[in-house]
Design a protein around this motif. Sequence first.
Motif, PDB file in Angstrom:
ATOM      1  N   VAL A 259      14.936 -18.283 -37.296  1.00  0.00           N
ATOM      2  CA  VAL A 259      13.597 -17.886 -36.859  1.00  0.00           C
ATOM      3  C   VAL A 259      12.631 -19.051 -37.010  1.00  0.00           C
ATOM      4  N   GLN A 260      12.759 -19.759 -38.126  1.00  0.00           N
ATOM      5  CA  GLN A 260      11.881 -20.907 -38.377  1.00  0.00           C
ATOM      6  C   GLN A 260      12.092 -21.994 -37.329  1.00  0.00           C
ATOM      7  N   ILE A 261      13.360 -22.267 -37.019  1.00  0.00           N
ATOM      8  CA  ILE A 261      13.668 -23.309 -36.038  1.00  0.00           C
ATOM      9  C   ILE A 261      13.160 -22.908 -34.657  1.00  0.00           C
ATOM     10  N   ALA A 262      13.409 -21.659 -34.248  1.00  0.00           N
ATOM     11  CA  ALA A 262      12.941 -21.192 -32.939  1.00  0.00           C
ATOM     12  C   ALA A 262      11.423 -21.269 -32.844  1.00  0.00           C
ATOM     13  N   THR A 263      10.752 -20.930 -33.937  1.00  0.00           N
ATOM     14  CA  THR A 263       9.291 -21.009 -33.972  1.00  0.00           C
ATOM     15  C   THR A 263       8.830 -22.451 -33.818  1.00  0.00           C
ATOM     16  N   GLU A 264       9.464 -23.354 -34.552  1.00  0.00           N
ATOM     17  CA  GLU A 264       9.084 -24.766 -34.485  1.00  0.00           C
ATOM     18  C   GLU A 264       9.351 -25.357 -33.103  1.00  0.00           C
ATOM     19  N   VAL A 265      10.426 -24.906 -32.451  1.00  0.00           N
ATOM     20  CA  VAL A 265      10.739 -25.376 -31.096  1.00  0.00           C
ATOM     21  C   VAL A 265       9.619 -24.995 -30.138  1.00  0.00           C
ATOM     22  N   MET A 266       9.210 -23.727 -30.162  1.00  0.00           N
ATOM     23  CA  MET A 266       8.150 -23.270 -29.270  1.00  0.00           C
ATOM     24  C   MET A 266       6.838 -23.997 -29.564  1.00  0.00           C
ATOM     25  N   GLN A 267       6.570 -24.229 -30.838  1.00  0.00           N
ATOM     26  CA  GLN A 267       5.351 -24.951 -31.212  1.00  0.00           C
ATOM     27  C   GLN A 267       5.411 -26.398 -30.735  1.00  0.00           C
ATOM     28  N   ALA A 268       6.589 -27.008 -30.812  1.00  0.00           N
ATOM     29  CA  ALA A 268       6.754 -28.382 -30.336  1.00  0.00           C
ATOM     30  C   ALA A 268       6.546 -28.473 -28.821  1.00  0.00           C
ATOM     31  N   LEU A 269       6.798 -27.372 -28.132  1.00  0.00           N
ATOM     32  CA  LEU A 269       6.573 -27.317 -26.688  1.00  0.00           C
ATOM     33  C   LEU A 269       5.112 -27.028 -26.360  1.00  0.00           C
TER      34      LEU A 269
ATOM     35  N   VAL B 264       0.504 -11.838 -25.482  1.00  0.00           N
ATOM     36  CA  VAL B 264       1.798 -12.492 -25.232  1.00  0.00           C
ATOM     37  C   VAL B 264       1.948 -12.806 -23.750  1.00  0.00           C
ATOM     38  N   LYS B 265       2.258 -14.062 -23.440  1.00  0.00           N
ATOM     39  CA  LYS B 265       2.404 -14.492 -22.051  1.00  0.00           C
ATOM     40  C   LYS B 265       3.857 -14.668 -21.619  1.00  0.00           C
ATOM     41  N   ALA B 266       4.775 -14.780 -22.577  1.00  0.00           N
ATOM     42  CA  ALA B 266       6.197 -14.933 -22.257  1.00  0.00           C
ATOM     43  C   ALA B 266       7.026 -14.421 -23.421  1.00  0.00           C
ATOM     44  N   ILE B 267       8.273 -14.064 -23.134  1.00  0.00           N
ATOM     45  CA  ILE B 267       9.158 -13.471 -24.138  1.00  0.00           C
ATOM     46  C   ILE B 267      10.425 -14.322 -24.223  1.00  0.00           C
ATOM     47  N   ILE B 268      10.695 -14.819 -25.422  1.00  0.00           N
ATOM     48  CA  ILE B 268      11.855 -15.680 -25.661  1.00  0.00           C
ATOM     49  C   ILE B 268      12.858 -14.930 -26.535  1.00  0.00           C
ATOM     50  N   CYS B 269      14.090 -14.839 -26.076  1.00  0.00           N
ATOM     51  CA  CYS B 269      15.115 -14.144 -26.855  1.00  0.00           C
ATOM     52  C   CYS B 269      15.674 -15.088 -27.916  1.00  0.00           C
ATOM     53  N   LEU B 270      15.741 -14.601 -29.146  1.00  0.00           N
ATOM     54  CA  LEU B 270      16.164 -15.429 -30.267  1.00  0.00           C
ATOM     55  C   LEU B 270      17.611 -15.869 -30.130  1.00  0.00           C
ATOM     56  N   ARG B 271      18.484 -14.929 -29.741  1.00  0.00           N
ATOM     57  CA  ARG B 271      19.903 -15.240 -29.618  1.00  0.00           C
ATOM     58  C   ARG B 271      20.592 -14.193 -28.761  1.00  0.00           C
ATOM     59  N   GLY B 272      21.845 -14.451 -28.437  1.00  0.00           N
ATOM     60  CA  GLY B 272      22.645 -13.496 -27.682  1.00  0.00           C
ATOM     61  C   GLY B 272      23.541 -12.720 -28.625  1.00  0.00           C
ATOM     62  N   GLY B 273      24.847 -12.696 -28.309  1.00  0.00           N
ATOM     63  CA  GLY B 273      25.789 -11.954 -29.148  1.00  0.00           C
ATOM     64  C   GLY B 273      26.344 -10.757 -28.422  1.00  0.00           C
ATOM     65  N   SER B 274      25.932  -9.570 -28.862  1.00  0.00           N
ATOM     66  CA  SER B 274      26.391  -8.329 -28.244  1.00  0.00           C
ATOM     67  C   SER B 274      25.417  -7.216 -28.589  1.00  0.00           C
ATOM     68  N   GLY B 275      25.199  -6.322 -27.650  1.00  0.00           N
ATOM     69  CA  GLY B 275      24.368  -5.159 -27.938  1.00  0.00           C
ATOM     70  C   GLY B 275      23.206  -4.921 -27.002  1.00  0.00           C
ATOM     71  N   ALA B 276      22.869  -5.900 -26.151  1.00  0.00           N
ATOM     72  CA  ALA B 276      21.711  -5.742 -25.266  1.00  0.00           C
ATOM     73  C   ALA B 276      21.895  -4.584 -24.293  1.00  0.00           C
ATOM     74  N   ALA B 277      23.126  -4.359 -23.834  1.00  0.00           N
ATOM     75  CA  ALA B 277      23.360  -3.270 -22.873  1.00  0.00           C
ATOM     76  C   ALA B 277      23.026  -1.902 -23.467  1.00  0.00           C
TER      77      ALA B 277
END
Length: 357
Positions: free
Chosen positions: A69-79, A116-129
């Motif tokens: 979560v921290q890394i994903a947050t920092e990535v979006m902030q870096a963008l 919120v202007k956009a939605i970023i999915c944290l990860r994949g895996g299984s279960g979205a269906a």
Amino acid sequence: MDKRQFIKSWAVVTSLLPLASCANVFAAGNNQPNQSSLANKQLLPVAINPGDTVALVSPSKATDNLLDVQIATEVMQALGLKVKISQHLTSRRGHLAGTDQQRADDINAMFADTEVKAIICLRGGSGAARILPLLNYALIKQHPKILLGYSDITALHNAIHAQTGLISFHGPNGTGSWNSFNADQFRRVFFERELMHYENVIEARDELAPRTNRIITIRGGKTQGEIIGGNLSVLTSLAGSPYLPDFSNKILFVEDVQEAPYRIDRMLSTLKLMGALDKLAGFIFGDCTGCNPIGGYGWLTMDQIFDDHIKPLNIPAYRGAMIGHIKQQFIVPVGAKVEMDADKGSFTLLQSVFQSI
């Protein structure tokens, strides 16, 4: 009340019952799956700019490390973006990121949230269906936003497009690799809003002939159409449901990971048997990471599988696009009109994929 008055009153009540029944059906039907994707015209998301707020959601597998979560947050902030964490982002039920209702609620809430202007999915895996019947498609249609992710997020891309016509984006998840190539794709697609040309980056390095990011033309030619697809396993698991878009005159792109060739053959057979492949205008296969044959009596090669299922369609088709479980990924707008060139192994956007500012 005498008998005559009772009969008269009862006649009035019973005459209103069909109207009440219809009202209940319409009320219940507001969030029910639309059985025909043809009823939904293409819907463009609102564009984003540096400084906007994006939400992190987890529609599939739970994270087992809060550092993600921290890394994903920092990535979006870096963008250049601000980050909002969805309520149940770090929840867990078994392998899932919370209950089905919690994960669906997070997505519905972020589409409804005006900040919120956009939605970023944290990860994949299984279960979205599992959460597709719980999404509020009417709400999503009223608040069209960018949705970014890949792998298991294929279920969301296809369901939302089938039910609303919204263009969403197949590309890196929040916990994915955000190298210079992917970051550049993000800026060009979302901030600069380019009519992107997608062609593999080929580097020979210390080789006389390049070995990486090579494309193979299955059948040459050019074609145009709306591009749909995603992870092949997830896509075929939606067969027979109202969450799969119409394949007529579409360009299908697919990828997969750690699937033996015989399983790829089985999944393409499924698409063939349901009539999907025969409707296509074009076909693009990305990377099949770790799709190695297993022992036994032998197996079909990937070349033979594409020769059997794709070449007879007589449509432009190629394989090897930079799409899939790889470090450098194209960000592909699902539902956008493109032109593909199977001889060059490329495709190009023919339209803006965002609402006019």
